[in-house]
Write a protein that holds these residues in place. Sequence first.
Motif, PDB file in Angstrom:
ATOM      1  N   PRO A 128      63.015  38.308  42.598  1.00 33.64           N
ATOM      2  CA  PRO A 128      63.639  39.145  43.621  1.00 33.64           C
ATOM      3  C   PRO A 128      63.874  38.335  44.892  1.00 33.64           C
ATOM      4  O   PRO A 128      63.267  37.270  45.075  1.00 33.64           O
ATOM      5  CB  PRO A 128      62.604  40.255  43.852  1.00 33.64           C
ATOM      6  CG  PRO A 128      61.305  39.628  43.479  1.00 33.64           C
ATOM      7  CD  PRO A 128      61.613  38.686  42.341  1.00 33.64           C
ATOM      8  N   ASP A 142      60.065  43.785  43.649  1.00 36.61           N
ATOM      9  CA  ASP A 142      60.929  44.164  42.535  1.00 36.61           C
ATOM     10  C   ASP A 142      61.439  45.582  42.747  1.00 36.61           C
ATOM     11  O   ASP A 142      60.720  46.440  43.259  1.00 36.61           O
ATOM     12  CB  ASP A 142      60.150  44.106  41.212  1.00 36.61           C
ATOM     13  CG  ASP A 142      59.892  42.677  40.762  1.00 36.61           C
ATOM     14  OD1 ASP A 142      60.828  41.859  40.820  1.00 36.61           O
ATOM     15  OD2 ASP A 142      58.747  42.383  40.362  1.00 36.61           O
ATOM     16  N   ASP A 143      62.678  45.821  42.351  1.00 31.71           N
ATOM     17  CA  ASP A 143      63.255  47.158  42.376  1.00 31.71           C
ATOM     18  C   ASP A 143      63.106  47.818  43.746  1.00 31.71           C
ATOM     19  O   ASP A 143      62.580  48.920  43.875  1.00 31.71           O
ATOM     20  CB  ASP A 143      62.596  48.031  41.298  1.00 31.71           C
ATOM     21  CG  ASP A 143      63.382  49.319  41.058  1.00 31.71           C
ATOM     22  OD1 ASP A 143      64.592  49.330  41.334  1.00 31.71           O
ATOM     23  OD2 ASP A 143      62.764  50.307  40.597  1.00 31.71           O
ATOM     24  N   ALA A 144      63.567  47.132  44.786  1.00 32.53           N
ATOM     25  CA  ALA A 144      63.508  47.665  46.149  1.00 32.53           C
ATOM     26  C   ALA A 144      64.841  47.432  46.858  1.00 32.53           C
ATOM     27  O   ALA A 144      64.892  46.736  47.881  1.00 32.53           O
ATOM     28  CB  ALA A 144      62.365  47.028  46.921  1.00 32.53           C
ATOM     29  N   PRO A 145      65.936  48.007  46.331  1.00 36.67           N
ATOM     30  CA  PRO A 145      67.256  47.746  46.926  1.00 36.67           C
ATOM     31  C   PRO A 145      67.361  48.163  48.380  1.00 36.67           C
ATOM     32  O   PRO A 145      68.098  47.540  49.155  1.00 36.67           O
ATOM     33  CB  PRO A 145      68.210  48.555  46.042  1.00 36.67           C
ATOM     34  CG  PRO A 145      67.358  49.545  45.326  1.00 36.67           C
ATOM     35  CD  PRO A 145      66.028  48.889  45.161  1.00 36.67           C
TER      36      PRO A 145
END
Length: 205
Positions: A128, A142-145
């Motif tokens: 990321p 991760d997975d933190a737009p």
Amino acid sequence: MPNLRGEHYDDGEHYDDGEHYDDGERETVGRGLSRVRAAADWIENAVTRGEVDLDEQLEKLLKGSGEYAMGRGVPAHVHAEAILSALLEARPAGLTIGQLMSATERTRAQVHTGLAHLRKVAAAKGLPPVTWDKRWGYRMLDDAPEVWIGYERAFFEAVHHRVENFIAGTLLPHQKKTPNDPYIRTVMAQMCAIESTLQLLASPE
């Protein structure tokens, strides 16, 4: 943990005549660069934040003493691996520069070198993005737009202000002096378009 080492590091740097640096020469260059980076970082802090005291690690580095008397030519990917490990261990929290220095036992300059390399190879390694904010410091989530977008917009805003000031302080006076110069007319048109794009990217939807 992903291996961050560059594929061609062992090939070494080359002179124009084809001769390569030996280990001693590369170590000497590395020591000099470490000192320059550390000194430049201290100057930046002194100018922008008024921090004029040398921290212990920087003083040792500049004097070439203690644990920093050797190993100052360590390649960037080694610093990056240490920083990656520290950031992954800390998440979902983040780490400040000082905390990264403590966690990795590296100088401020070495942390900045490692962060720069980590950002350079993150996409290729499937990692990321590295983000920063005043509350959390540096993070790799991760997975933190929403975090990534917030950091990106802050970056665009900062660059937008720099471009805006450059246009107003340099390009516009230039254009006023030579309004019919094709060069400055082209530059102004392109830079104004860039400024508008950066403003758009920095704005919330």
